[in-house]
Scaffold this motif. Structure first.
Motif, PDB file in Angstrom:
ATOM      1  N   LEU A 152       0.820  -1.218   0.000  1.00 43.01           N
ATOM      2  CA  LEU A 152       0.000   0.000   0.000  1.00 43.01           C
ATOM      3  C   LEU A 152       0.854   1.268   0.000  1.00 43.01           C
ATOM      4  CD1 LEU A 152      -2.773  -1.296   2.411  1.00 43.01           C
ATOM      5  CD2 LEU A 152      -2.766  -1.261  -0.081  1.00 43.01           C
ATOM      6  N   ASN A 153       2.159   1.124   0.252  1.00 40.49           N
ATOM      7  CA  ASN A 153       3.120   2.229   0.074  1.00 40.49           C
ATOM      8  C   ASN A 153       2.842   3.464   0.923  1.00 40.49           C
ATOM      9  OD1 ASN A 153       4.853   1.011  -1.936  1.00 40.49           O
ATOM     10  ND2 ASN A 153       3.103   1.174  -3.322  1.00 40.49           N
ATOM     11  N   ARG A 154       2.113   3.290   2.012  1.00 42.41           N
ATOM     12  CA  ARG A 154       1.918   4.447   2.892  1.00 42.41           C
ATOM     13  C   ARG A 154       3.240   4.794   3.582  1.00 42.41           C
ATOM     14  NH1 ARG A 154      -3.449   4.768   5.899  1.00 42.41           N
ATOM     15  NH2 ARG A 154      -3.908   5.227   3.746  1.00 42.41           N
ATOM     16  N   TYR A 155       3.943   3.786   3.969  1.00 43.88           N
ATOM     17  CA  TYR A 155       5.242   3.999   4.615  1.00 43.88           C
ATOM     18  C   TYR A 155       6.370   3.607   3.676  1.00 43.88           C
ATOM     19  CZ  TYR A 155       2.360   4.214   8.819  1.00 43.88           C
ATOM     20  OH  TYR A 155       1.408   4.551   9.742  1.00 43.88           O
ATOM     21  N   THR A 156       7.424   4.384   3.740  1.00 47.62           N
ATOM     22  CA  THR A 156       8.609   4.132   2.931  1.00 47.62           C
ATOM     23  C   THR A 156       9.750   3.774   3.863  1.00 47.62           C
ATOM     24  OG1 THR A 156       7.838   5.827   1.395  1.00 47.62           O
ATOM     25  CG2 THR A 156      10.138   5.118   1.190  1.00 47.62           C
TER      26      THR A 156
END
Ligand SMILES: [Zn+2]
Length: 323
Positions: A152-156
């Motif tokens: 979901l790529n909310r956090y990197t």
């Protein structure tokens, strides 16, 4: 005993004083979001740290987020009219995760569906554990950018390499470097967080070098000693999980007052006086009594002779500190 407790209280109430005349203005605003070393889900370890007066900082560990933010708002730590969403979404600009034990990351996992996009800074082994054990599509949806799809790529994930130059944290005016700590077989981390010329050290769980058979703390103390000599290290946040006496074989990668005294003595040996560096104590492990007996024992033991001259401050959830 009463006198010891009184001395401890006076030390705890004392505002951190500057080490040198050059150090008058404050450099960091801290809001302890969670200060306990387990058991109380809404109070486990997390520290909001920002440059003084800045609207955006970082969370060093995230064992508790929303309950800690609420406690800070109730205490006025985030200013008048602050809302939980504003603090979670905007004021926390990044996460610095010392290690992947649940009491340091539960708030991050639980808040993630309602959070905004941001980086997670950690040592490679810690980010790998977050990806494998939490954001894996099984324990929890994969809110981040590594591991099983769908991502979901909310956090990197941002890997920090020990010994590398400090890394800027966008939007915060802070930069960070990471030092590995030994925590009973688990990799943990001390984050040296800088704001201009000033720095604060946010230490994750750690055992003493002698018990861990490690040189991690010796290396860390050597690295931060010049900052202390120059009056630029504003505070050290460190755990003291258990009161003494406790057998070394039962430390499980943690410190007691006796062992913190011993380690800080080693720091003082390389850095000189620690009198100007407030030592902020967190991660005391509560018991099931619901009273603060353990906390009081730990703070009273720290106030006893045995370590270098230092101000020990018992962090309280939601109560802002300024260094
Ligand atoms: Zn731990």
């Amino acid at each position: 005993m009463k006198r010891v407790l009184l001395a401890m209280t006076l030390v705890a109430l004392a505002l951190p004083g500057p080490a040198t005349g050059a150090r008058s203005r404050q450099a960091f605003d801290i809001v302890p979001l969670g200060v306990k070393g387990g058991l109380e889900e809404g109070e486990t370890t997390a520290w909001y740290i920002a440059s003084a007066g800045s609207r955006r900082g970082v969370a060093c560990d995230a064992g508790t987020l929303v309950p800690g933010i609420r406690a800070g708002i109730r205490a006025g730590a985030f200013g008048r009219g602050a809302k939980v969403a504003d603090v979670l979404h905007d004021r926390i600009g990044a996460y610095l995760i010392t290690h992947a034990h649940l009491d340091h990351v539960a708030g991050l996992v639980m808040a993630s569906p309602d959070d905004t996009a941001k980086p997670i800074f950690a040592l490679p082994a810690v980010n790998a554990a977050l990806a494998a054990d939490y954001f894996n599509g099984s324990a929890w949806p994969n809110m981040a950018d590594r591991g099983p799809a769908p991502r979901l790529n909310r956090y990197t994930y941002r890997d920090l390499v020990p010994g590398a130059p400090p890394v800027p944290i966008a939007g915060t005016g802070l930069n960070v470097s990471a030092f590995p700590l030994s925590h009973g077989g688990t990799v943990s981390t001390a984050f040296l967080i800088r704001s201009g010329a000033d720095a604060i050290l946010c230490m994750g769980d750690t055992g003493p070098d002698a018990v861990e058979r490690s040189g991690a703390l010796a290396l860390l103390w050597t690295a931060v000693a010049p900052l202390i000599r120059e009056g630029r290290l504003r505070a050290i946040i460190v755990e003291t999980s258990y009161p003494d006496p406790r057998p070394d074989g039962q430390l499980f990668g943690h410190l007691t007052p006796r062992w913190l005294h011993s380690e800080l003595s080693r720091l003082a040996d390389v850095a000189g006086s620690l009198a100007g560096v407030p030592i902020v104590i967190g991660h005391i492990k509560p018991d099931l009594s619901g009273s603060d007996t353990v906390e009081r024992r730990v703070m009273a033991q720290l106030a006893e002779p045995g370590g270098p001259e230092a101000h020990y401050i018992q962090a309280q959830q939601g109560q802002a500190l300024h260094f």
